[in-house]
Scaffold this active site. Structure first.
Site, PDB file in Angstrom:
ATOM      1  CE  LYS A  16       0.884   1.236   4.459  1.00 39.43           C
ATOM      2  NZ  LYS A  16       1.569   2.416   4.914  1.00 39.43           N
ATOM      3  CG  ASP A 147      -1.101  -0.526   7.727  1.00 37.52           C
ATOM      4  OD1 ASP A 147      -1.982   0.332   7.951  1.00 37.52           O
ATOM      5  OD2 ASP A 147       0.115  -0.280   7.723  1.00 37.52           O
TER       6      ASP A 147
HETATM    7  P1  ATP Z   1       4.039  -0.813   8.790  1.00 33.15           P
HETATM    8  O1  ATP Z   1       2.895  -1.693   8.397  1.00 33.15           O
HETATM    9  O2  ATP Z   1       4.203  -0.714  10.284  1.00 33.15           O
HETATM   10  O3  ATP Z   1       4.149   0.469   8.047  1.00 33.15           O
HETATM   11  P2  ATP Z   1       6.346  -1.535   7.325  1.00 33.15           P
HETATM   12  O4  ATP Z   1       5.693  -1.696   6.015  1.00 33.15           O
HETATM   13  O5  ATP Z   1       7.188  -0.329   7.531  1.00 33.15           O
HETATM   14  O6  ATP Z   1       5.301  -1.652   8.448  1.00 33.15           O
HETATM   15  P3  ATP Z   1       7.022  -4.331   7.462  1.00 33.15           P
HETATM   16  O7  ATP Z   1       7.701  -4.756   6.202  1.00 33.15           O
HETATM   17  O8  ATP Z   1       5.625  -4.741   7.671  1.00 33.15           O
HETATM   18  O9  ATP Z   1       7.209  -2.769   7.639  1.00 33.15           O
HETATM   19  O10 ATP Z   1       7.947  -4.844   8.659  1.00 33.15           O
HETATM   20  C1  ATP Z   1       8.026  -4.280   9.934  1.00 33.15           C
HETATM   21  C2  ATP Z   1       8.752  -5.282  10.844  1.00 33.15           C
HETATM   22  O11 ATP Z   1       7.874  -6.396  11.044  1.00 33.15           O
HETATM   23  C3  ATP Z   1      10.011  -5.859  10.215  1.00 33.15           C
HETATM   24  O12 ATP Z   1      11.135  -5.159  10.643  1.00 33.15           O
HETATM   25  C4  ATP Z   1      10.018  -7.310  10.666  1.00 33.15           C
HETATM   26  O13 ATP Z   1      10.876  -7.485  11.765  1.00 33.15           O
HETATM   27  C5  ATP Z   1       8.596  -7.600  11.163  1.00 33.15           C
HETATM   28  N1  ATP Z   1       7.865  -8.619  10.373  1.00 33.15           N
HETATM   29  C6  ATP Z   1       7.053  -9.565  10.875  1.00 33.15           C
HETATM   30  N2  ATP Z   1       6.507 -10.304   9.905  1.00 33.15           N
HETATM   31  C7  ATP Z   1       6.954  -9.840   8.746  1.00 33.15           C
HETATM   32  C8  ATP Z   1       6.736 -10.208   7.388  1.00 33.15           C
HETATM   33  N3  ATP Z   1       5.927 -11.220   7.057  1.00 33.15           N
HETATM   34  N4  ATP Z   1       7.338  -9.489   6.432  1.00 33.15           N
HETATM   35  C9  ATP Z   1       8.137  -8.437   6.776  1.00 33.15           C
HETATM   36  N5  ATP Z   1       8.413  -8.074   8.035  1.00 33.15           N
HETATM   37  C10 ATP Z   1       7.825  -8.749   9.032  1.00 33.15           C
END
Ligand code: ATP
Length: 313
Positions: A16, A147
């Site tokens: 997203k 999200d």
């Molecule tokens: P947000 O939804 O908080 O904006 P983001 O998109 O910045 O998150 P994600 O890629 O969702 O970040 O990852 C945030 C943290 O979640 C990572 O640093 C990781 O340690 C943890 N995590 C847990 N499950 C997953 C997954 N399936 N894929 C990626 N990261 C994950």
């Protein structure tokens, strides 16, 4: 009699971008009240679930070494929640193998972990032949993270509460984006904390109402939308990662209509006038040395869907 093992199920799920992200004050429960307009993009993860007697999780692709493979993985948490909801005897340790093929940057502000959780819910309800609606899955999704429900539905939506209360928004056009991935992720809680700190110092100004963005989406005019992209977390992300200022400038210099930090960053999203321009902007941005990787994507796209099948809830 031999038990029939169901074939594995693969689900594709979108990242997203927040076209508008207004962050309210810190609530007593530690969350911030949000008003956001999400759009699901053609940048995706693929999640395969398979029945097995040796449960486990594997991760390949974008940022694979930074994704937990234990119970902390959001896809694994989704499996446990769904198994408990369905009253399965293996709810503590579901007998599934989950394989994540990541295209969405980790900790990039594009909700990759949430996407994987949504994909696991859709994949496992198909694998386990559960009679659940997408709205039921959305209730479970809301418990996993703010999200996660949006990744189930995709499209373009207005999110309120913590971002998990969704209303679809009409988007009359395919919008073309260029995404610039940074070297390292940013922690979402740290970015919110930085915003609280900046606000305690009396800055930065807050973005306005979401109504003009919703109107621009309905008009389908990317130029109108470009003027209205807004993210209250951007100042905090830039404060923690000052190099993002250069990336944002480089995207606009390369021909994008506008750029913004996606969610809590550090990924920068650039809205372009059409598909050809997006490819040109991506090429120029890759050569500018301001980010690790560049991707072209379009939106809106649908939420988590079984690949090669339409039997998903
Ligand atoms: P947000 O939804 O908080 O904006 P983001 O998109 O910045 O998150 P994600 O890629 O969702 O970040 O990852 C945030 C943290 O979640 C990572 O640093 C990781 O340690 C943890 N995590 C847990 N499950 C997953 C997954 N399936 N894929 C990626 N990261 C994950």
């Amino acid at each position: 009699m031999l038990a029939v093992v169901p074939p594995p199920v693969t689900v594709r799920v979108p990242a997203k971008v927040n076209l508008h992200l207004a962050v309210g004050d810190l609530r007593a429960d530690g969350f911030h009240e949000l008003v956001t307009v999400f759009q699901a993009l053609s940048l995706t993860d693929e999640v395969t679930v398979a029945a097995t007697d040796e449960p486990g999780l594997e991760v390949y692709g974008e940022g694979e070494r930074r994704v937990p493979t234990d119970g902390a993985n959001l896809a694994w948490r989704a499996a446990r929640e769904l198994a408990a909801y369905a009253g399965r005897p293996d709810a503590d340790a579901p007998k599934v193998r989950i394989v994540l093929r990541k295209g969405i940057p980790v900790a990039g502000g594009m909700a990759g972990g949430s996407a994987d959780a949504a994909a696991a819910l859709v994949g496992l309800s198909s694998l386990w032949k559960l009679d659940v609606t997408r709205d039921e899955l959305a209730t479970i999704a809301g418990r996993l993270g703010s999200d996660v429900p949006f990744a189930l539905y995709g499209g373009t939506a207005l999110g309120t509460g913590r971002g998990e209360q969704l209303v679809p928004v009409l988007a009359r056009h395919t919008f073309h984006w260029v995404l610039a991935f940074d070297e390292e992720g940013l922690s979402t809680p740290k970015v919110f904390g930085e915003l609280d700190r900046l606000r305690a110092d009396g800055k930065p100004p807050r973005i306005g109402s979401h109504t003009p963005v919703v109107e621009a989406l309905a008009s389908g005019d990317p130029r109108q939308l470009a003027l209205l992209l807004g993210n209250d977390l951007q100042a905090a992300a830039v404060s923690l990662r000052p190099g993002l200022r250069r990336t944002l400038r480089a995207g606009v210099n390369a021909g994008a209509l506008a750029g913004c930090v996606s969610g809590s960053g550090p990924t920068c999203a650039f809205l372009c006038s059409d598909a050809e321009t997006a490819v040109e902007v991506a090429a120029e941005l890759s050569g500018a040395g301001v980010c690790r990787t560049v991707r072209v994507a379009h939106g809106p796209v649908p939420g988590a869907r079984v690949v090669g099948g339409d039997d998903a809830p």
